[in-house]
Design an enzyme around this catalytic site. Structure first.
Site, PDB file in Angstrom:
ATOM      1  N   LYS A  20      49.696  71.375  14.476  1.00 48.77           N
ATOM      2  CA  LYS A  20      49.263  72.097  15.757  1.00 48.77           C
ATOM      3  C   LYS A  20      50.648  72.352  16.646  1.00 48.77           C
ATOM      4  O   LYS A  20      50.569  73.536  17.087  1.00 48.77           O
ATOM      5  CB  LYS A  20      48.353  71.043  16.376  1.00 48.77           C
ATOM      6  CG  LYS A  20      47.834  71.581  17.822  1.00 48.77           C
ATOM      7  CD  LYS A  20      46.559  70.748  18.068  1.00 48.77           C
ATOM      8  CE  LYS A  20      46.807  69.219  18.985  1.00 48.77           C
ATOM      9  NZ  LYS A  20      47.440  69.234  20.221  1.00 48.77           N
ATOM     10  N   SER A  21      51.439  71.649  17.011  1.00 42.66           N
ATOM     11  CA  SER A  21      52.453  71.770  17.821  1.00 42.66           C
ATOM     12  C   SER A  21      53.475  73.267  17.492  1.00 42.66           C
ATOM     13  O   SER A  21      53.698  73.974  18.211  1.00 42.66           O
ATOM     14  CB  SER A  21      53.475  70.699  17.782  1.00 42.66           C
ATOM     15  OG  SER A  21      52.924  69.536  18.552  1.00 42.66           O
ATOM     16  N   ARG A  25      53.770  77.293  18.727  1.00 41.64           N
ATOM     17  CA  ARG A  25      54.790  78.007  19.145  1.00 41.64           C
ATOM     18  C   ARG A  25      55.090  79.119  18.280  1.00 41.64           C
ATOM     19  O   ARG A  25      55.758  80.158  18.613  1.00 41.64           O
ATOM     20  CB  ARG A  25      55.904  76.886  18.743  1.00 41.64           C
ATOM     21  CG  ARG A  25      56.160  75.838  19.872  1.00 41.64           C
ATOM     22  CD  ARG A  25      56.658  74.470  19.532  1.00 41.64           C
ATOM     23  NE  ARG A  25      56.693  73.388  20.695  1.00 41.64           N
ATOM     24  CZ  ARG A  25      56.075  72.699  20.853  1.00 41.64           C
ATOM     25  NH1 ARG A  25      54.996  72.596  20.533  1.00 41.64           N
ATOM     26  NH2 ARG A  25      56.646  71.783  21.950  1.00 41.64           N
ATOM     27  N   GLY A  92      46.899  71.136  26.255  1.00 44.79           N
ATOM     28  CA  GLY A  92      47.898  71.000  27.329  1.00 44.79           C
ATOM     29  C   GLY A  92      49.421  71.749  26.702  1.00 44.79           C
ATOM     30  O   GLY A  92      49.950  72.185  27.742  1.00 44.79           O
ATOM     31  N   ASP A 312      51.248  60.579  19.744  1.00 45.00           N
ATOM     32  CA  ASP A 312      49.710  61.031  19.459  1.00 45.00           C
ATOM     33  C   ASP A 312      48.998  60.218  18.472  1.00 45.00           C
ATOM     34  O   ASP A 312      48.056  60.204  18.527  1.00 45.00           O
ATOM     35  CB  ASP A 312      49.773  62.326  18.859  1.00 45.00           C
ATOM     36  CG  ASP A 312      50.122  63.146  20.057  1.00 45.00           C
ATOM     37  OD1 ASP A 312      50.224  62.889  21.322  1.00 45.00           O
ATOM     38  OD2 ASP A 312      50.584  64.561  19.722  1.00 45.00           O
TER      39      ASP A 312
END
Ligand code: SPQ
Length: 425
Positions: A20-21, A25, A92, A312
């Site tokens: 996901k991160s 990006r 977020g 997380d």
């Protein structure tokens, strides 16, 4: 949703969805680079779809093919003023990183999100960006979304971060790319470094030493071909499922093994898990296969810098700890209070409903392991990671778990419950 997994086990190979991160990006860097960025393995979850649609609203052409996304980047000056406010949904990462990215653009935009986003602190990015000369305003004492950003010429700063946060670091670095002069960020301890890796891969000038990151201003980035590995934060649910369910063995294929994200592997090994790692050859983000088998577990202490490397994963580690012998203490994790929900409160409340012996503290949890869990009605509290942790708990409860608000899981892993159901033996 009724989850009746009692006396079942897992014996399977699983390819978890893309990170996901990294997916967020990939779209962001593709949009501000010059030329095409080809993305393979993009995560189609609610959060990443929010990022994708925000950039479409900013006039970026994004083509979705069967196995690939192509972002036609025209540089930061190519972004167009959106006709409507940008909706980040529950993400977020989207709101904080986009605040930094837009601060040095030539347009203005307002970012807002759902009820959870409206409660999450934003001063942590607004303050350093304002020091860079950004024209950025939050709501309610300036600390909350909606955030209005009017792009302007920024100047590089040196910023000593009060908390280890990849989102704050990334917002400053994304602003620094188009600022005048050098931008230097000093972290208390290393947080996930995907943004730094992207900057390097897209041809940017970036130097890192110990906990300091320095980037040059006024840089031009160039489109790339990207392969996104599986998300270790999604793999974590399978890893713990296999570790606590008698007779289980799970092989997770092509999972990201970036050392800033692998704290869960270290903790599981420390707790006595049977884990094997097969590293595969990679050029950008490291990745490999993770094999986990059921084994006896013991309690541990999780604190200090390790917390940033598994932030997380704490809800699912708490479930793991309920099945270990002895006590597990988690401290220095106060950041959990300001995630999608207050994860210290949600984890302890929901696991208590299943019979766990778990006490919330100011900055963590104390879990006394070895308690037999029973089936009960629980709630994701609108948080994907709490939802998936509770779904996994159904493997060790004595009777079905009724999971309310299970749809929150789609934020990071839309097919999780289906995949779990399909792979039970
Ligand atoms: O994007 P969001 O909603 O903040 O997602 C979470 C998650 O659990 O998926 C946190 F709630 O992950 C963050 C993570 O906690 C993603 C992230 C990133 O991609 O940079 C960094 C971490 O947050 P932070 O505040 O420590 O920088």
């Amino acid at each position: 949703m009724k989850l009746d997994f009692t006396n079942r086990s897992l014996n399977c190979d699983i390819e978890v969805p893309g990170d996901k991160s990294i997916s967020h990006r990939a779209i962001m860097f593709g949009a501000i680079a010059h030329g095409d960025t080809h993305i393979k393995g993009f995560l189609y979850s609610e959060d990443c779809k929010s990022t994708l649609s925000c950039f479409r609203q900013l006039g970026v052409e994004i083509k979705e093919l069967e196995n690939e996304i192509i972002v036609h980047g025209k540089g930061i000056q190519g972004l167009k003023k959106p006709l409507e406010h940008l909706d980040v949904g529950n993400s977020g990462t989207t709101i904080r990183l986009m605040s930094g990215l837009l601060a040095g653009s030539a347009i203005s935009a307002t970012l807002f999100g759902d009820a959870s986003i409206a409660k999450r602190p934003m001063a942590r990015v607004i303050k350093p960006l304002s020091e860079m000369g950004a024209n950025i305003k939050g709501s309610i004492d300036g600390n909350y979304a909606p955030i209005k950003v009017t792009g302007t010429q920024l100047k590089g700063i040196t910023y000593k971060m009060p908390i280890a946060s990849a989102q704050v670091k990334s917002a400053i670095l994304l602003a620094g790319i188009h600022a005048e002069g050098e931008t230097r960020v000093i972290e208390p301890n290393p947080s996930r470094d995907h943004t730094e890796r992207f900057l390097r891969a897209f041809g940017g000038a970036i130097f890192t030493e110990n906990n300091e990151i320095v980037i040059k201003g006024n840089q031009q980035l160039h489109g790339q071909l990207l392969h996104i590995p599986g998300d270790i934060s999604s793999a974590a649910f399978w890893m713990v499922a296999a570790a606590i369910t008698p007779g289980s063995e799970v092989k997770l294929l092509k999972v990201g093994l970036n050392p800033t994200r692998t704290g869960i592997i270290d903790v599981m090994k420390e707790m006595g898990s049977d884990i094997e790692i097969e590293e595969l050859e990679s050029t950008g983000e490291p990745y490999g296969n993770i094999i986990v088998r059921y084994s006896n577990l013991r309690g541990t202490v999780i604190d200090g810098e390790l917390i940033t490397r598994l932030i997380d994963e704490i809800p699912i580690i708490a479930l793991l700890a309920t099945q270990a012998l002895g006590q597990t203490t988690i401290r220095n994790a106060e950041e959990l209070r300001v995630k999608e929900t207050d994860r210290i409160a949600a984890t302890s409340e929901q696991l208590s409903l299943l019979g766990a012996n778990i006490i919330p503290t100011k900055d963590g949890l104390i879990i006394k392991g070895g308690s037999k869990l029973f089936g009960a009605e629980v709630d994701s509290c609108g948080d994907h990671r709490i939802g998936m942790m509770l779904a996994v708990s159904a493997l060790v409860t004595d009777g079905p778990v009724i999971l309310n608000n299970a749809d929150a899981i789609a934020v990071s892993y839309p097919t999780f419950i289906n995949d779990l159901n399909k792979n039970l033996c």
